[in-house]
Design an enzyme around this catalytic site. Structure first.
Site, PDB file in Angstrom:
ATOM      1  N   ASP A  15      11.288  39.995 -60.306  1.00 18.99           N
ATOM      2  CA  ASP A  15      12.704  39.886 -59.976  1.00 18.99           C
ATOM      3  C   ASP A  15      12.914  38.720 -59.005  1.00 18.99           C
ATOM      4  O   ASP A  15      12.413  38.750 -57.880  1.00 18.99           O
ATOM      5  CB  ASP A  15      13.195  41.184 -59.340  1.00 18.99           C
ATOM      6  N   ASP A  22      -1.674  20.820 -55.357  1.00 20.65           N
ATOM      7  CA  ASP A  22      -2.754  21.763 -55.631  1.00 20.65           C
ATOM      8  C   ASP A  22      -4.039  20.969 -55.845  1.00 20.65           C
ATOM      9  O   ASP A  22      -4.035  19.750 -55.985  1.00 20.65           O
ATOM     10  CB  ASP A  22      -2.425  22.634 -56.839  1.00 20.65           C
TER      11      ASP A  22
END
Length: 658
Positions: free
Chosen positions: A235, A361
């Site tokens: 959500d 990353d």
């Protein structure tokens, strides 16, 4: 030498998002040095970081982090600036890729710190907290030998959760053990999430960690994705709330980084969770994420709202190339976010006005060889690379493209030469480099590292693993669990004087309930079977594919949990406890048990506290549990809870109290 002139601490210094710089402080802050001399001026003391005998602005803790960073940047050489723009690995003794239970190899570290001017590293030590503190102090002692005395910022991946093993809980080497991040999503109490983050920050700073490579704001939209366990769920609004709570707790404020806070690196910007077929983008075969359309993509972006409202100091772009992605009707270029000017400069820096550190990353500048793309043997370290969408350009060009897109610091590399060369050749301006260097240095000044980079080893035990905090973490492990099935109100179960068959579980934990652990189900009053979400190793030759859980989520008869359940006496009451590291399909296994309890990182004691009713389970599913693999394969990887006819919908729970 160390001077403790007062117990007052530097006032909170905001990293970004403030309308004006914080007022200078005149209360003496803690100064700590090993070889750097100390200057006394007007009854106050300062570290003479460049050892010139003068108090220069960047040495003056009374000034704002921004003012100190401006002064320091102006004093740095190009080579020193380039060193701030890479995020290396602290080398470990008798270990691999920094992993070690012995300590750092300071001799090996000398070249990166003193010759390449690198001042940010990840630590992968696996030691007792006090021993880590000793080692981190050695790193800072080495950094004192640099020309400008720039301290080292040390990062860590999460250390306060579970590396789940059925029937056993990881000790975390002394750090307090909380549920996985997805457990906080299940508990859905941002106040508890913030409390966890605040305590974790205290433990990190106590041992000398300054940067948390977490939390993940990724949406758990593809059930097969191996990294769901570190998300807060599916959500966007709830994820945003828990990200904000984590940033606030870690950094010490919802307005930016404070002097005793830990810099949060919220990741992965953006759309990482929409992994095609659930395959992770650490590997070449998983280099795509399909975000479906602009409306779906907007939900993945919205999950980061809490990171911005809480003023996170850093963000890490994602690995994958985004398919079907557009912003305001304009297609997102088909290159990974670390090289994507639209996603970093236009959206992140522009729309969201983010002015913190952008850390790529790991491995995005490396070359992906044939063995990287399609290994013929188990991949080694030399085949690790994730330059998705820019595989065909050179490493030098990747550095240039990434910095132009907005990257401030490249993760997992100690290569500074391309940055230096790019400025010398005119492919990057010195002004652009200065922007990144200033952002990195501001975080160090805000945390007080230029004034006191050391930790007090003798106080670690008073901070890490305190009984009251351990109890809070135990309660969170228990409360985050979700009851999915409870036939005939089997739970809560009265364990007093009962015999329990629970293969792999702790006899001591069972005994503490008043029950006795027995060896065979035939003599038991209750059976407890602990298991985890099923998985496959579909890509065993890939470095990460060999370690990650991929593929199926459904139970089959060859699974140990199925075999255990099928072997039990028909009349014996059975509790199935499932660690939901991914959304398991329980359709085949659910009929074989009387009660099902899902957990997201829980010790045997925390599980038993829920089964007995001593702690009321308060969790609800942070994502839907599909009904079949065909439903999983048919769904969109980008949309939350898109599986048709789920066996258990998102938000499901059965509550009971003792």
């Amino acid at each position: 030498m160390q001077k403790r002139l007062t117990t007052s601490v530097m006032a909170a210094l905001f990293l970004n998002g403030c309308s004006q710089a914080p007022a200078p402080t005149t209360s003496q802050v803690l100064i700590s040095s090993r070889s750097i001399p100390v200057i006394e001026q007007g009854g106050l003391t300062f570290r003479d970081l460049n050892s010139d005998g003068l108090l220069t602005p960047y040495e003056d803790w009374r000034l704002s982090p921004e003012a100190r960073a401006d002064d320091l940047v102006a004093r740095m050489t190009l080579e020193e600036k380039a060193g701030q723009m890479v995020h290396g690995t602290l080398p470990g003794l008798q270990g691999f890729a920094g992993f070690s239970s012995v300590g750092y190899d300071i001799d090996v570290l000398t070249a990166p710190v003193l010759e390449r001017n690198i001042s940010t590293f990840i630590s992968r030590l696996s030691m007792a907290p006090a021993d880590i503190a000793v080692q981190n102090n050695l790193v800072q002692q080495l950094a004192e030998q640099t020309r400008l005395g720039i301290p080292v910022s040390i990062s860590t991946d999460p250390r306060n959760h579970f590396q789940y093993v059925v029937g056993a809980s990881s000790a975390s080497n002394g750090f307090t053990q909380w549920p996985e991040y997805i457990g906080f999503g299940a508990l859905d109490n941002p106040a508890i999430t913030e409390a966890f983050a605040r305590q974790t920050a205290k433990e990190y700073r106590a041992v000398g960690f300054h940067i948390a490579l977490s939390p993940q704001a990724d949406l758990a939209t593809e059930p097969r994705w191996p990294r769901i366990n570190a998300t807060f769920g599916s959500d966007p609004q709830k994820v945003s709330q828990h990200v904000a709570a984590t940033v606030t707790g870690m950094q010490g404020s919802n307005k930016g980084l404070t002097s005793d806070g830990v810099l949060t690196v919220v990741k992965h910007w953006v759309g990482y969770g929409a992994a095609v077929d659930g395959f992770d983008a650490h590997s070449y075969y998983g280099r795509y994420a399909d975000v479906a359309n602009e409306q779906a993509f907007a939900q993945h972006i919205a999950a980061f709202d809490g990171a911005f409202t809480a003023h996170t100091g850093a963000i890490m772009p994602a690995y994958p190339i985004l398919q079907h992605a557009s912003v305001n009707g304009e297609a997102v270029p088909p290159v990974a976010p670390s090289f994507n000017h639209m996603l970093l400069n236009d959206v992140l820096r522009g729309t969201y006005q983010f002015n913190g550190v952008l850390i790529s990353d790991w491995g995005v500048t490396n070359d992906c060889s044939d063995e990287c793309k399609a290994p013929t043997r188990r991949q080694g370290p030399g085949e690790i690379a994730m330059p998705w969408g820019v595989e065909d350009i050179s490493q030098y060009e990747r550095f240039v493209m990434g910095i132009r897109a907005g990257i401030d610091q490249f993760g997992g590399t100690e290569s500074v030469e391309p940055i230096v060369q790019a400025v010398q050749l005119g492919d990057l301006t010195l002004e652009r480099i200065d922007e990144s260097v200033k952002r990195v240095l501001i975080t160090k000044f805000a945390q007080g590292l230029f004034d006191n980079p050391y930790v007090d080893v003798d106080t670690v035990a008073s901070v890490v693993g305190q009984p009251a905090i351990l109890q809070q973490a135990h309660e969170a492990q228990a409360a985050s669990q979700v009851v999915l099935k409870n036939n005939s109100k089997l739970l809560p179960f009265n364990f007093a004087a009962k015999k329990v068959f629970a293969p792999g579980m702790s006899a001591e934990a069972i005994s503490n309930t008043g029950a006795v652990l027995v060896d065979t189900p035939e003599e038991a009053d209750l059976a407890i079977i602990r298991t985890t979400t099923p998985s496959e190793k579909l890509h065993p030759l890939y470095f990460f594919g060999a370690m990650q859980n991929e593929g199926r989520l459904n139970f089959v008869e060859s699974d140990e949990a199925m075999k255990a359940l099928l072997s039990l006496p028909e009349q014996l009451p059975v509790v199935l406890a499932v660690f939901l590291e991914r959304p398991a399909i329980l359709t085949e296994i659910a009929p074989l048990s009387d009660a099902i309890v899902a957990n997201f990182g829980a010790s045997d004691s925390a599980l038993l506290a829920v089964l007995s009713g001593d702690i009321t389970p308060q969790g609800s599913l942070p994502y839907a549990l599909p009904s079949s693999m065909s439903a999983v394969e048919a769904q969109s990887p980008a949309l939350p809870n898109d599986s048709a006819n789920p066996l258990y919908p998102a938000g499901f729970s059965l509550l009971y109290a003792k």
